[in-house]
Motif scaffolding. Structure first.
Motif, PDB file in Angstrom:
ATOM      1  N   ALA A 118       0.838  -1.206   0.000  1.00 60.79           N
ATOM      2  CA  ALA A 118       0.000   0.000   0.000  1.00 60.79           C
ATOM      3  C   ALA A 118       0.864   1.243   0.000  1.00 60.79           C
ATOM      4  O   ALA A 118       0.546   2.237  -0.639  1.00 60.79           O
ATOM      5  CB  ALA A 118      -0.926   0.001   1.205  1.00 60.79           C
TER       6      ALA A 118
ATOM      7  N   THR B  47       2.227   1.861  -3.618  1.00 61.95           N
ATOM      8  CA  THR B  47       1.349   2.134  -4.747  1.00 61.95           C
ATOM      9  C   THR B  47      -0.044   2.472  -4.269  1.00 61.95           C
ATOM     10  O   THR B  47      -0.458   2.085  -3.197  1.00 61.95           O
ATOM     11  CB  THR B  47       1.246   0.933  -5.710  1.00 61.95           C
ATOM     12  OG1 THR B  47       0.188   1.190  -6.625  1.00 61.95           O
ATOM     13  CG2 THR B  47       0.933  -0.334  -4.955  1.00 61.95           C
ATOM     14  N   GLY B  48      -0.789   3.200  -5.068  1.00 64.10           N
ATOM     15  CA  GLY B  48      -2.173   3.479  -4.732  1.00 64.10           C
ATOM     16  C   GLY B  48      -3.119   2.638  -5.566  1.00 64.10           C
ATOM     17  O   GLY B  48      -4.305   2.885  -5.584  1.00 64.10           O
TER      18      GLY B  48
ATOM     19  N   GLY C  99      -4.116   0.396  -0.002  1.00 62.69           N
ATOM     20  CA  GLY C  99      -3.440   1.331  -0.894  1.00 62.69           C
ATOM     21  C   GLY C  99      -4.189   2.617  -1.153  1.00 62.69           C
ATOM     22  O   GLY C  99      -3.599   3.608  -1.567  1.00 62.69           O
TER      23      GLY C  99
ATOM     24  N   VAL D  90      -3.506   4.639   2.459  1.00 58.96           N
ATOM     25  CA  VAL D  90      -2.083   4.823   2.746  1.00 58.96           C
ATOM     26  C   VAL D  90      -1.436   5.515   1.551  1.00 58.96           C
ATOM     27  O   VAL D  90      -1.542   5.039   0.439  1.00 58.96           O
ATOM     28  CB  VAL D  90      -1.401   3.456   2.989  1.00 58.96           C
ATOM     29  CG1 VAL D  90       0.095   3.626   3.196  1.00 58.96           C
ATOM     30  CG2 VAL D  90      -2.027   2.753   4.183  1.00 58.96           C
ATOM     31  N   PRO D  91      -0.796   6.667   1.762  1.00 59.10           N
ATOM     32  CA  PRO D  91      -0.211   7.369   0.617  1.00 59.10           C
ATOM     33  C   PRO D  91       0.993   6.613   0.038  1.00 59.10           C
ATOM     34  O   PRO D  91       1.628   5.881   0.785  1.00 59.10           O
ATOM     35  CB  PRO D  91       0.244   8.697   1.222  1.00 59.10           C
ATOM     36  CG  PRO D  91       0.373   8.438   2.685  1.00 59.10           C
ATOM     37  CD  PRO D  91      -0.593   7.354   3.029  1.00 59.10           C
ATOM     38  N   PRO D  92       1.273   6.782  -1.241  1.00 60.37           N
ATOM     39  CA  PRO D  92       0.558   7.581  -2.251  1.00 60.37           C
ATOM     40  C   PRO D  92      -0.725   6.887  -2.686  1.00 60.37           C
ATOM     41  O   PRO D  92      -0.777   5.671  -2.710  1.00 60.37           O
ATOM     42  CB  PRO D  92       1.544   7.639  -3.409  1.00 60.37           C
ATOM     43  CG  PRO D  92       2.362   6.402  -3.285  1.00 60.37           C
ATOM     44  CD  PRO D  92       2.439   6.102  -1.820  1.00 60.37           C
ATOM     45  N   SER D  93      -1.743   7.670  -3.002  1.00 58.56           N
ATOM     46  CA  SER D  93      -3.033   7.072  -3.297  1.00 58.56           C
ATOM     47  C   SER D  93      -3.763   7.852  -4.373  1.00 58.56           C
ATOM     48  O   SER D  93      -3.766   9.076  -4.381  1.00 58.56           O
ATOM     49  CB  SER D  93      -3.848   7.025  -2.010  1.00 58.56           C
ATOM     50  OG  SER D  93      -5.161   7.459  -2.227  1.00 58.56           O
TER      51      SER D  93
END
Ligand code: NA
Ligand code: NA
Lengths: 333, 181, 431
Positions: free
Chosen positions: C106, C109-110, C148, C151-154
């Motif tokens: 997560a 990657t988003g 994902g 949780v950043p980046p999203s």
């Protein structure tokens, strides 16, 4: 009397400030002036899902009209490039004068005519800022190998002086700049840049040169236009012209407000101007690229010629009026 | 029946061909993106053409992958009831679904996708970015090509369903899970 | 009204078990032609082209590829098994490792599709092999694979930043705490569940032939290489060497390099991985294309205006507004995808929220948490489809539906916590 509804596709998302306000004002004006005979239904990018398909959709008649920017169609029709803004070109006032009094409008219709469309000025951002840089640019060497998000013709000029123009999806721009995936990013001006938060991660905000007067456009399918009675056509013309003027002054207002905000809340941000040697190099590169473009198409040569002649004449007057005034003010204060 | 079997196998071959091209594009795409990152640091070089090649390859991956996944039954189903149905009932579902949904849907996309690509060809459309790829019609024509093969894969669902109805084939062995390890 | 009827019909049609993507597309086709005529579908090539040029989505096949290669080299399996070992004989250890690995994915990657599918390929077979309850296993994977989005980046946060006019960086920062709390509560849930129902998540059998110390040492050793790969992926993003999309390619090539080091490499393996990747990618994007046809007909037949009208009737006070807005998004999330909600519903809600003096950052995080839930809610939750696509045939859709329920409740709990105690998450409800 017949009632008409025009469907308009805009390149922007819903509620995109300034740009989107322009189409809303236009639709409102048209509706009121025609006493409800003419309605414009605006579909933003979230609905048609094709921000860069506006040209094709209006051409094919899937939409009656569009709101976008002419230089997006450069890959399809190279000559469309010249009707948005050119590096080292005219400012907004000069360019509007060119469109309405200096033959620009006629040239624009000549380019769009074969594609069964009419194009009208659609609002101006004023001078766009030169971009956010994480490191100060002190000389030409600092530009060599610099990775920058800068699209279009200006990107080509930058490339000539050693910059690596990079494609990054708008959604990834902030992160890419924050983490040094790219070193610099060009967007629009304070009001719209503030939304993306670049002021938090880049200290150097450079003044503009590459898009001194970015003009948006209203695109209209010619068959649709011809079907409208003369009075409604005139209402459309007036509404487009006032909406464009509104956008220019709205840009001025919103940018001034946003800039005051940035200055207060982000004292880290410093305004910079590229050193003279960089400007010289870019100016030469720009001339060279224009010469190339002119050699590739007769129409392009004609437009470039018209713009340069007009700029020369118009600038001479700007120099003794606007510039002289601003200089005087700067000295007095 | 014999020509149904033959047609079924021909159509299946078409879908596998799509899959083969998509796999090749997949590997090239991974290499392409990887190279672009490395080149940016190792040689401080950014090529817009190579960056555009990334999404060209990625488009081929999923557009030609769709007909392939139709043949291998890789597409998701809500199988609350479906799993427990008889072979016959599954065959009828797939036969009717293919005729009503897949083939008309593919036809419309192919039809409009074709004019879309032709338009790009006639305008000589290329990238609007400095150093970008020319000949946009090539990648745009992948849309109607993909739709055409979606159509043949839909027809393939019909022929396969007929084979199942005739007792010549079964659905179990064709489940996506086999192809997905 | 046509849009609403179309929803109902699609829902019924899906039950026939015909592939979801084409059920969406086919139903849209009939309603579209009936309401607007065939030419409405002239928009489809444009919509497909937008997907083709969406470089953010390019991460989907690349992360799937990384997942498949990891799975084929059995390194991911070892990672999950080893992480399970590290938790000793703790029941539920595999589920907890899955959540932790999910959290790591997560953070890199988003893209939900990629995460769920990768996790489904990597850890579902392991959990099933160790006699985990199917429902718990699939629920854990869907829930941790969907992390994902918060949780950043999203992607959700990036889109919301655009729609609400908020700096994406601020959104990323604000989303960290809610993400951490969510992960913590998932783990807590597994711990509590295994205390009362140990048979749903049996402990890994202890190996008496090796000492505890050696077990830990061995486990650590197997963890290092795959973890190094994840560090390469995360690290390349956090240090800015690569965008999330590019990092997914680094991950894919990195996985192949690891296969070389562990002598699992062969061209056949890579080709096989590419084949699996193509199948799964095609499944994900077919749904995307079917859904875009569906939402096209929905909005061009006036469904979006009708929705707007309904939302205008919301009552006015701040708390009433927040609760109703969250309910509306939650319920719509059962049926339409987060992009539609972000672009159609959120712009309608935003001015109301702003006029009430609600802190837009807080509001955005609430929406993001809520939209993340929509990935998990039956019948249309995308994560459920993605997992079903890669699960072995004996895992039924109903197993996944039942398995995800506790995790949906946890998400709603966290959402409620952020609503009631924003200060716990470093935010405030008003300016
Ligand atoms: Na710009
Ligand atoms: Na994420």
């Amino acid at each position: 009397q017949d009632k008409f509804t025009l469907r308009l596709a805009e390149t922007w998302g819903p509620n995109f400030p300034i740009f989107g306000d322009t189409t809303k004002r236009f639709a409102e004006t048209v509706n009121k002036m025609s006493d409800g005979r003419l309605t414009v239904r605006i579909d933003s990018a979230n609905k048609h899902k094709a921000p860069l398909g506006v040209f094709d959709m209006v051409k094919a008649g899937q939409y009656d009209m569009g709101h976008s920017a002419s230089y997006y169609w450069k890959g399809k029709v190279p000559e469309t490039l010249f009707f948005t803004s050119m590096p080292f070109g005219m400012n907004a006032m000069e360019q509007y004068a060119w469109f309405y009094h200096g033959g620009g409008m006629e040239l624009m219709q000549e380019v769009y005519g074969p594609h069964n469309m009419l194009s009208f000025p659609g609002g101006n951002t004023g001078v766009q800022m030169g971009g956010w840089f994480r490191k100060e640019i002190k000389s030409l060497d600092d530009l060599k190998g610099l990775k920058m998000r800068i699209p279009g013709f200006a990107g080509e000029v930058f490339a000539e002086v050693g910059v690596n123009p990079t494609n990054i999806a708008p959604g990834e721009l902030y992160t890419a700049l924050e983490r040094n995936t790219i070193d610099a990013v060009e967007w629009v001006g304070p009001a719209l840049d503030l939304r993306l938060g670049f002021q938090q991660i880049a200290d150097y905000y450079y003044t503009g040169w590459h898009e001194p007067a970015t003009e948006l456009q209203f695109l209209i399918n010619k068959r649709v236009w011809d079907r409208l009675p003369a009075d409604l056509q005139e209402i459309m013309r007036v509404a487009m012209r006032t909406a464009s003027y509104d956008m220019l002054v709205h840009s001025q207002h919103a940018n001034a407000e946003a800039w005051a905000n940035i200055k207060q809340e982000y004292p880290n941000v410093q305004i910079k101007r590229f050193p003279d040697d960089i400007f010289q190099a870019m100016y030469e590169a720009n001339k060279k690229l224009l010469k190339e473009a002119a050699s590739e198409s007769e129409m392009a040569a004609k437009i470039i010629d018209s713009q340069q002649n007009y700029l020369e004449q118009s600038r001479a007057y700007s120099d003794i009026s606007e510039r002289a005034y601003l200089n005087t003010m700067a000295e007095v204060e | 029946m014999r020509w149904i079997i033959r047609l079924d196998e021909c159509l299946a071959w078409l879908s596998r061909l799509c899959g083969w091209i998509a796999c090749l594009a997949m590997i090239l795409m991974a290499a392409n993106v990887f190279y672009d990152v490395v080149a940016r640091y190792a040689f401080n070089d950014v090529s817009i053409a190579l960056q555009e090649m990334e999404w060209h390859l990625y488009s081929v991956v999923f557009l030609l992958g769709i007909p392939y996944a139709l043949r291998t039954d890789g597409h998701v189903r809500v199988d609350v009831f479906y799993t427990n149905w008889s072979q016959k009932r599954k065959a009828w579902t797939n036969l009717i679904g293919a005729i009503l949904f897949v083939i008309p849907f593919a036809y419309l996309i192919a039809n409009y996708g074709y004019s879309y690509a032709v338009d790009a060809y006639q305008m000589g459309e290329g990238s609007g970015d400095p150093g970008g790829l020319p000949h946009r019609w090539v990648i745009k024509s992948v849309i109607p090509v993909s739709a055409f093969f979606m159509g043949t894969a839909g027809l393939n669902m019909v022929t396969y369903a007929i084979r199942v109805l005739a007792g010549d084939r079964q659905y179990e062995g064709e489940h996506s899970a086999g192809g997905l390890a | 009204m046509i849009g609403m009827i179309m929803f109902g019909v699609a829902l019924v049609m899906l039950m026939f078990g015909f592939p979801v993507a084409f059920t969406f597309g086919g139903v849209a086709l009939f309603f579209g032609i009936y309401a607007e005529g065939m030419d409405l579908f002239a928009f489809m090539p444009f919509r497909i082209m937008s997907v083709m040029q969406n470089t953010v989505l390019m991460a989907v096949p690349l992360f799937i590829f990384m997942g498949v290669v990891l799975q084929r080299t059995r390194l991911a399996e070892q990672l999950l098994t080893s992480m399970g070992r590290l938790f000793g004989g703790l029941p539920g250890g595999l589920a907890i490792s899955t959540i932790l690995v999910g959290a790591l994915l997560a953070a890199s990657t988003g893209v939900v599709g990629a995460s769920v599918v990768a996790m489904g390929l990597i850890s579902l077979p392991v959990m099933l092999a160790h006699k985990y309850d199917k429902r718990l296993a699939t629920g854990t994977i869907c829930a941790s694979g969907t992390l994902g989005q918060i949780v950043p980046p999203s992607i959700i946060l990036i889109i919301l930043g655009d729609v609400l006019g908020l700096p994406v960086g601020d959104l990323f920062k604000a989303a960290v705490m809610p993400g951490v709390v969510l992960i913590g509560l998932y783990i807590l849930y597994i711990l509590i569940l295994t205390r009362f129902k140990p048979e749903t998540a049996p402990a890994m059998p202890a190996d008496d032939s090796i000492s505890r110390g050696k077990e830990i040492r061995d486990a650590l050793l197997t963890i290092i290489p795959p973890l190094a790969l994840i560090v390469v992926v995360l690290g390349s993003i956090f240090t800015g060497i690569a965008t999330p999309t590019e990092s997914s390619a680094l991950g894919g090539v990195g996985a192949v390099v690891l296969a070389l080091i562990y002598r699992q490499f062969s061209f056949k393996m890579v080709w096989g991985a590419a084949k699996d990747t193509v199948s799964v990618t095609a499944m994900v994007f077919a749904i995307l294309i079917g859904a875009t046809a569906f939402s096209m007909v929905f909005s061009y037949t006036g469904g979006d205006y009708l929705l707007e009208e309904w939302l205008m009737m919301l009552p006015g006070e701040q708390w009433g507004f927040i609760i109703l807005a969250m309910l509306v998004i939650l319920i719509l999330g059962f049926f339409i995808d987060f992009v539609e909600i972000s672009f159609i519903i959120v712009p309608i809600l935003a001015p109301v929220a702003e006029a009430m003096g609600i802190n837009m950052l807080w509001f955005a995080i609430l929406i993001a948490m809520n939209l993340q839930t929509s990935f998990l809610t039956p019948p249309f939750g995308f994560s459920l489809f993605y997992l079903k696509g890669v699960a072995p045939p004996d895992v039924r859709t109903t197993d996944i539906y039942k398995g995800i329920l506790p995790f949906i409740l946890i998400q709603i709990l966290v959402l409620a916590l952020i609503v009631i105690f924003p200060e716990w998450f470093g935010m405030s409800a008003t300016y």
